[in-house]
Design an enzyme around this catalytic site. Structure first.
Site, PDB file in Angstrom:
ATOM      1  N   GLY A 191       0.835  -1.198   0.000  1.00 56.53           N
ATOM      2  CA  GLY A 191       0.000   0.000   0.000  1.00 56.53           C
ATOM      3  C   GLY A 191       0.864   1.239   0.000  1.00 56.53           C
ATOM      4  O   GLY A 191       2.037   1.197  -0.400  1.00 56.53           O
ATOM      5  N   GLY A 203       2.328   2.442   5.372  1.00 54.78           N
ATOM      6  CA  GLY A 203       3.450   1.536   5.659  1.00 54.78           C
ATOM      7  C   GLY A 203       4.268   2.017   6.852  1.00 54.78           C
ATOM      8  O   GLY A 203       4.682   1.217   7.697  1.00 54.78           O
ATOM      9  N   GLU A 219       5.582  -3.376   0.810  1.00 54.57           N
ATOM     10  CA  GLU A 219       5.652  -3.071  -0.630  1.00 54.57           C
ATOM     11  C   GLU A 219       4.915  -1.744  -0.802  1.00 54.57           C
ATOM     12  O   GLU A 219       3.685  -1.713  -0.753  1.00 54.57           O
ATOM     13  CB  GLU A 219       4.961  -4.170  -1.445  1.00 54.57           C
ATOM     14  CG  GLU A 219       5.603  -5.535  -1.362  1.00 54.57           C
ATOM     15  CD  GLU A 219       6.902  -5.619  -2.151  1.00 54.57           C
ATOM     16  OE1 GLU A 219       7.093  -4.823  -3.091  1.00 54.57           O
ATOM     17  OE2 GLU A 219       7.733  -6.475  -1.812  1.00 54.57           O
ATOM     18  N   GLU A 265       3.518  10.576  -5.694  1.00 54.21           N
ATOM     19  CA  GLU A 265       2.907   9.495  -6.464  1.00 54.21           C
ATOM     20  C   GLU A 265       1.465   9.892  -6.807  1.00 54.21           C
ATOM     21  O   GLU A 265       0.688  10.213  -5.913  1.00 54.21           O
ATOM     22  CB  GLU A 265       2.905   8.222  -5.614  1.00 54.21           C
ATOM     23  CG  GLU A 265       2.373   7.027  -6.345  1.00 54.21           C
ATOM     24  CD  GLU A 265       2.360   5.769  -5.479  1.00 54.21           C
ATOM     25  OE1 GLU A 265       1.935   5.862  -4.319  1.00 54.21           O
ATOM     26  OE2 GLU A 265       2.760   4.702  -5.985  1.00 54.21           O
TER      27      GLU A 265
HETATM   28  P1  NAD Z   1      -3.415   2.384   1.266  1.00 53.07           P
HETATM   29  O1  NAD Z   1      -2.105   2.448   1.962  1.00 53.07           O
HETATM   30  O2  NAD Z   1      -4.362   3.489   1.456  1.00 53.07           O
HETATM   31  O3  NAD Z   1      -4.207   1.061   1.693  1.00 53.07           O
HETATM   32  C1  NAD Z   1      -3.650  -0.227   1.555  1.00 53.07           C
HETATM   33  C2  NAD Z   1      -4.319  -1.167   2.549  1.00 53.07           C
HETATM   34  O4  NAD Z   1      -3.970  -0.748   3.875  1.00 53.07           O
HETATM   35  C3  NAD Z   1      -5.840  -1.177   2.492  1.00 53.07           C
HETATM   36  O5  NAD Z   1      -6.309  -2.484   2.733  1.00 53.07           O
HETATM   37  C4  NAD Z   1      -6.212  -0.249   3.644  1.00 53.07           C
HETATM   38  O6  NAD Z   1      -7.499  -0.495   4.165  1.00 53.07           O
HETATM   39  C5  NAD Z   1      -5.136  -0.604   4.661  1.00 53.07           C
HETATM   40  N1  NAD Z   1      -4.889   0.423   5.688  1.00 53.07           N
HETATM   41  C6  NAD Z   1      -5.190   1.744   5.647  1.00 53.07           C
HETATM   42  N2  NAD Z   1      -4.825   2.339   6.813  1.00 53.07           N
HETATM   43  C7  NAD Z   1      -4.264   1.382   7.587  1.00 53.07           C
HETATM   44  C8  NAD Z   1      -3.673   1.364   8.887  1.00 53.07           C
HETATM   45  N3  NAD Z   1      -3.582   2.465   9.621  1.00 53.07           N
HETATM   46  N4  NAD Z   1      -3.181   0.200   9.351  1.00 53.07           N
HETATM   47  C9  NAD Z   1      -3.224  -0.928   8.611  1.00 53.07           C
HETATM   48  N5  NAD Z   1      -3.783  -0.987   7.388  1.00 53.07           N
HETATM   49  C10 NAD Z   1      -4.297   0.157   6.871  1.00 53.07           C
HETATM   50  O7  NAD Z   1      -3.091   2.150  -0.283  1.00 53.07           O
HETATM   51  P2  NAD Z   1      -4.105   2.039  -1.501  1.00 53.07           P
HETATM   52  O8  NAD Z   1      -4.623   3.404  -1.798  1.00 53.07           O
HETATM   53  O9  NAD Z   1      -5.068   0.928  -1.257  1.00 53.07           O
HETATM   54  O10 NAD Z   1      -3.113   1.540  -2.676  1.00 53.07           O
HETATM   55  C11 NAD Z   1      -2.294   2.392  -3.381  1.00 53.07           C
HETATM   56  C12 NAD Z   1      -0.879   2.371  -2.852  1.00 53.07           C
HETATM   57  O11 NAD Z   1      -0.368   1.025  -2.852  1.00 53.07           O
HETATM   58  C13 NAD Z   1       0.082   3.149  -3.726  1.00 53.07           C
HETATM   59  O12 NAD Z   1       0.925   3.925  -2.918  1.00 53.07           O
HETATM   60  C14 NAD Z   1       0.867   2.075  -4.448  1.00 53.07           C
HETATM   61  O13 NAD Z   1       2.137   2.473  -4.892  1.00 53.07           O
HETATM   62  C15 NAD Z   1       0.937   1.006  -3.410  1.00 53.07           C
HETATM   63  N6  NAD Z   1       1.228  -0.299  -4.026  1.00 53.07           N
HETATM   64  C16 NAD Z   1       2.492  -0.805  -3.914  1.00 53.07           C
HETATM   65  C17 NAD Z   1       2.822  -2.019  -4.529  1.00 53.07           C
HETATM   66  C18 NAD Z   1       4.218  -2.600  -4.461  1.00 53.07           C
HETATM   67  O14 NAD Z   1       4.384  -3.744  -4.870  1.00 53.07           O
HETATM   68  N7  NAD Z   1       5.212  -1.872  -3.980  1.00 53.07           N
HETATM   69  C19 NAD Z   1       1.828  -2.706  -5.241  1.00 53.07           C
HETATM   70  C20 NAD Z   1       0.550  -2.161  -5.323  1.00 53.07           C
HETATM   71  C21 NAD Z   1       0.267  -0.953  -4.705  1.00 53.07           C
END
Ligand code: NAD
Length: 493
Positions: A231, A236, A253, A387
């Site tokens: 995410g 992260g 990731e 991003e």
């Molecule tokens: P996000 O960080 O908002 O959410 C990702 C997940 O984390 C979701 O399931 C969300 O509900 C959960 N989450 C949110 N707050 C949390 C917390 N405080 N504690 C634990 N979990 C929590 O990301 P998104 O908008 O769903 O996805 C987009 C992001 O993901 C982009 O930054 C993208 O670059 C990244 N991404 C990275 C990879 C990689 O392989 N490096 C692959 C796909 C996406």
């Protein structure tokens, strides 16, 4: 209305407070399902089941590697049989073109088969140790870590899940899976396959709901031994902090702002085509997207002209009708991307193509946007630093090889990068200078289960895919055997 439930300790259940959240079709902005909104209680129940099962003397981790492998293979076979159904659900939920969803299901099947095979490969090493205490033999064995919390984003809902679930289960762990609330539907379907595959209750648990409740509870829990998260970098970072509570193992990731360097001596047609795959594939909602296109000054005009011609031919529509680009995942994401484009204008960048919401024909209501090309960018621009996670190509220029490398590395991220040139030595020289974990020469974005995936700097910790992706879910135990048991005479009588 379709209602989808959590799967905890072998049972499908509503959330403890009976609440649901809406799931949208991003192509029509209509609610297509209601998903059980997991609470802290639900999450704790799932953690307790996974912990109990990990400690069970006859549990999943006591199954032989062969047995675990056979079960995983049967899951892959079932998924393959139902490829079209899964792909349609993925497109309905996420918006991506159907052929991209079909590729995702193919990849998911292949990932499961890879880890089903990987767990049967030789593992551990024998070590030649010194004989100060008499003859000894040391060797290592790989063991599962324990209870693993797997948290995923919305851009590849099924694939990102399987990328974690397959190696975690192959290694013998028990899991709690939390998908993004934007796109939970293929996860629910996948858990139905897991349910039918004969895993002991409590081995796999699905808890949907918000990150701040379910995700936070998972990352803070003393009973969770590992968090694997994909995410945004901001989330992260908060998970990394929470993980310190019991020194959890961690896999992160995260985001990217990856450079795609195009030299004047590159095959122009090829570079344009790959640059499009780099930034328009999956609507640009790709962590490794080639969102910073860094072009040699002397070919800038030619490159932009061709990229615009090609972008103008792209079809936009409901993903189920298999256009080149579907809608963005949500209204929020649409607003975020349009906001970045407005900021670019204010900061003096030039919108070469697109830049607006797309509302033609069937796209009237959904979250569609034109493929967008922005030129005249520099390192100070917001669209270069942040991003965007949408189909927005930002173009910068360079005059020398050194300048290209400097611009490419001038970012807090380090996920991916590419170089296009017909000079082999230059290609390798430049790619070795790029501080990123995933790099390509004369192509952009291909990913393979055999090759490690992950980032440098703020793009993450650890690697997924490949054999390294299995090792992330394993502990290494050293075992040393005294080959001559008996008195050694170390202490005086
Ligand atoms: P996000 O960080 O908002 O959410 C990702 C997940 O984390 C979701 O399931 C969300 O509900 C959960 N989450 C949110 N707050 C949390 C917390 N405080 N504690 C634990 N979990 C929590 O990301 P998104 O908008 O769903 O996805 C987009 C992001 O993901 C982009 O930054 C993208 O670059 C990244 N991404 C990275 C990879 C990689 O392989 N490096 C692959 C796909 C996406």
């Amino acid at each position: 209305m379709k209602f989808v439930l959590n799967y905890i300790d072998g049972k499908w259940c509503e959330s403890s407070d009976g609440n649901y959240f809406d799931v949208y079709d991003p192509a029509t902005a209509e609610v297509i399902a209601q998903a059980a909104k997991g609470t802290e209680d639900d999450t704790k129940k799932a953690i307790a089941a996974a912990k109990r099962e990990f400690e069970n003397k006859n549990g999943w981790r006591r199954y032989s590697a062969q047995k675990r492998s056979e079960i995983l293979l049967s899951i892959a076979d079932e998924l393959e049989k139902r490829k079209e159904e899964f792909a349609k659900t993925e497109t309905l939920d996420n918006g991506k073109p159907l052929r991209e969803s079909m590729c995702d299901v193919d990849d998911a099947v292949s990932y499961i088969r890879y880890y089903a095979g990987a767990i049967r490969m030789p593992s551990g090493v024998t070590l030649n140790v010194n004989d100060g205490f008499g003859p000894m033999q040391s060797f290592t064995v790989k063991e599962p870590i324990g209870v693993c919390a797997l948290i995923t984003p919305w851009n590849y809902p099924l694939l990102m899940g399987v990328q974690k679930i397959a190696p975690a289960l192959a290694a013998g762990n028990t899991i709690i899976f939390k998908p993004s609330s934007n796109t939970p539907l293929t996860s629910v379907k996948f858990f139905k396959l897991l349910e039918n595959a004969g895993l002991p209750s409590g081995t796999v648990n699905l808890v949907m709901g918000s990150g701040s409740v379910v995700g936070n509870c998972l990352s803070k829990s003393n009973d969770v031994d590992m968090v694997s998260f994909t995410g945004s970098t901001a989330v992260g970072q908060s998970i990394y902090k929470n993980a310190a509570v019991n020194i959890k193992k961690i896999g992160l990731e995260l985001g990217g702002k990856s450079p795609n360097i195009i030299f004047a001596d590159a095959d122009l047609e090829g570079a344009v085509e790959w640059a499009m795959i780099g930034i328009f594939f999956n609507q640009g909602e790709v962590c490794s997207a080639g969102s910073r296109i860094i072009v040699e000054e002397s070919i800038k005009d030619k490159f932009i002209k061709r990229l615009k011609e090609r972008a103008s031919k792209m079809t936009i529509g409901n993903g189920l009708h298999d256009p080149d680009m579907g809608p963005l995942v949500s209204e929020n994401q649409l607003k975020t991307v349009l906001g970045f484009i407005e900021t670019a204008k204010k900061e003096g960048c030039k919108i070469e193509y697109g830049g607006k919401r797309y509302t033609e024909g069937e796209c009237r209501r959904g979250y569609f946007i034109e493929p967008t090309i922005i030129s005249g960018c520099n390192q100070k621009n917001t669209v270069i630093k942040k991003e965007i996670f949408g189909p927005v190509a930002c173009i910068e220029t360079f005059k020398t090889e050194e300048e290209a490398i400097k611009i490419a590395n001038d970012t807090e991220y380090g996920l991916a990068g590419a170089v296009f040139t017909s000079d082999g030595a230059k290609a390798l020289r430049v790619i070795k200078e790029i501080r990123a974990g995933i790099t390509w020469i004369n192509c952009y974005n291909p990913a393979f289960v055999e090759a490690p995936w992950g980032g440098y700097k703020k793009s993450g910790v650890g690697r997924e895919l490949s054999m390294q992706g299995l090792e992330e879910y394993q502990e290494t135990k050293q075992i040393t055997i005294n080959l001559r048991p008996g008195k050694i005479g170390w202490y005086k009588d």
